[in-house]
Design a protein around this motif. Structure first.
Motif, PDB file in Angstrom:
ATOM      1  N   VAL A  30     -41.781  60.416 -10.389  1.00  0.00           N
ATOM      2  CA  VAL A  30     -41.845  61.553 -11.316  1.00  0.00           C
ATOM      3  C   VAL A  30     -43.099  62.381 -11.033  1.00  0.00           C
ATOM      4  CG1 VAL A  30     -42.190  62.163 -13.746  1.00  0.00           C
ATOM      5  CG2 VAL A  30     -40.420  60.541 -13.118  1.00  0.00           C
ATOM      6  N   ARG A  31     -44.239  61.721 -10.837  1.00  0.00           N
ATOM      7  CA  ARG A  31     -45.481  62.447 -10.525  1.00  0.00           C
ATOM      8  C   ARG A  31     -45.340  63.221  -9.221  1.00  0.00           C
ATOM      9  NH1 ARG A  31     -48.810  57.699 -12.571  1.00  0.00           N
ATOM     10  NH2 ARG A  31     -48.105  56.810 -10.624  1.00  0.00           N
ATOM     11  N   GLU A  33     -42.537  64.349  -7.867  1.00  0.00           N
ATOM     12  CA  GLU A  33     -41.633  65.485  -8.087  1.00  0.00           C
ATOM     13  C   GLU A  33     -42.317  66.591  -8.885  1.00  0.00           C
ATOM     14  OE1 GLU A  33     -38.023  63.916  -9.753  1.00  0.00           O
ATOM     15  OE2 GLU A  33     -37.433  62.970  -7.861  1.00  0.00           O
ATOM     16  N   LYS A  34     -43.158  66.225  -9.869  1.00  0.00           N
ATOM     17  CA  LYS A  34     -43.906  67.227 -10.633  1.00  0.00           C
ATOM     18  C   LYS A  34     -44.854  68.004  -9.722  1.00  0.00           C
ATOM     19  CE  LYS A  34     -44.019  65.411 -15.347  1.00  0.00           C
ATOM     20  NZ  LYS A  34     -44.873  64.858 -16.412  1.00  0.00           N
ATOM     21  N   GLU A  35     -45.499  67.288  -8.825  1.00  0.00           N
ATOM     22  CA  GLU A  35     -46.416  67.918  -7.882  1.00  0.00           C
ATOM     23  C   GLU A  35     -45.658  68.880  -6.957  1.00  0.00           C
ATOM     24  OE1 GLU A  35     -49.938  69.006  -6.378  1.00  0.00           O
ATOM     25  OE2 GLU A  35     -49.706  67.597  -8.051  1.00  0.00           O
ATOM     26  N   LEU A  37     -42.832  70.414  -7.669  1.00  0.00           N
ATOM     27  CA  LEU A  37     -42.456  71.571  -8.482  1.00  0.00           C
ATOM     28  C   LEU A  37     -43.636  72.523  -8.679  1.00  0.00           C
ATOM     29  CD1 LEU A  37     -40.150  69.998 -11.224  1.00  0.00           C
ATOM     30  CD2 LEU A  37     -39.489  71.621  -9.442  1.00  0.00           C
ATOM     31  N   LYS A  38     -44.794  71.973  -8.901  1.00  0.00           N
ATOM     32  CA  LYS A  38     -46.002  72.772  -9.081  1.00  0.00           C
ATOM     33  C   LYS A  38     -46.295  73.581  -7.815  1.00  0.00           C
ATOM     34  CE  LYS A  38     -50.827  72.259 -10.477  1.00  0.00           C
ATOM     35  NZ  LYS A  38     -51.884  71.297 -10.800  1.00  0.00           N
ATOM     36  N   ARG A  41     -43.660  76.325  -7.433  1.00  0.00           N
ATOM     37  CA  ARG A  41     -43.908  77.399  -8.394  1.00  0.00           C
ATOM     38  C   ARG A  41     -45.049  78.293  -7.910  1.00  0.00           C
ATOM     39  NH1 ARG A  41     -44.594  74.790 -13.420  1.00  0.00           N
ATOM     40  NH2 ARG A  41     -42.338  74.800 -13.565  1.00  0.00           N
TER      41      ARG A  41
END
Length: 158
Positions: A30-31, A33-35, A37-38, A41
């Motif tokens: 999850v971390r 994937e968040k990175e 996405l960041k 973006r």
């Protein structure tokens, strides 16, 4: 029975440890994937800023081109004998040469202009069978304007 409870307790402990490992793995994913996405973006924001700047530059270039075209049209009208104010009043936004050069259409140099003028005078002179005074006056007027136009054009090209 106590042994059974003990083995049950060990099994639950093993399941708990396995579940914790799985949870850690999922949290790590999850971390990650968040990175991602960041980063995506920020990349898209950067692309958008570049596109926005390019559109603004395009709008400025179009405005400058429009002003340059208007100035060029005014210069062409002036070369044909129209003052700046007559040009504005008559609303000659189009190409005066293309719209009004009837007798000398296609002439691009002073020598060709003079030759065409002499040929037209021979044809339309009032002493000839098909001659006409009004036509000769139009030819003379257009000849003068074309002569000025070609002189101005040659000055700008030189």
């Amino acid at each position: 029975m106590e042994e059974k409870q003990l083995s049950e307790l060990e099994r639950l402990q093993a399941e708990k440890e396995e579940f914790q490992k799985e949870l850690k793995s999922q949290m790590k994913q999850v971390r990650h994937e968040k990175e991602q996405l960041k980063q995506e973006r920020s990349f898209l924001d950067m692309k958008f800023k570049i596109l926005e700047a390019e559109f603004q530059q395009l709008a400025q270039n179009q405005e400058a081109l429009k002003k340059e075209k208007e100035e060029f049209e005014k210069q062409k009208a002036y070369a044909r004998g129209y003052s700046h104010w007559e040009y504005e009043e008559e609303g000659m936004g189009g190409d005066f040469y293309k719209e009004h050069a009837f007798f000398f259409k296609g002439v691009t140099n002073p020598l060709g202009l003079k030759k065409r003028y002499k040929d037209l005078i021979k044809i339309f002179h009032p002493d000839n069978l098909f001659g006409d005074t009004g036509t000769i006056q139009k030819i003379n007027l257009e000849y003068e304007k074309m002569k000025e136009y070609l002189q101005v054009k040659n000055r700008y090209e030189a």
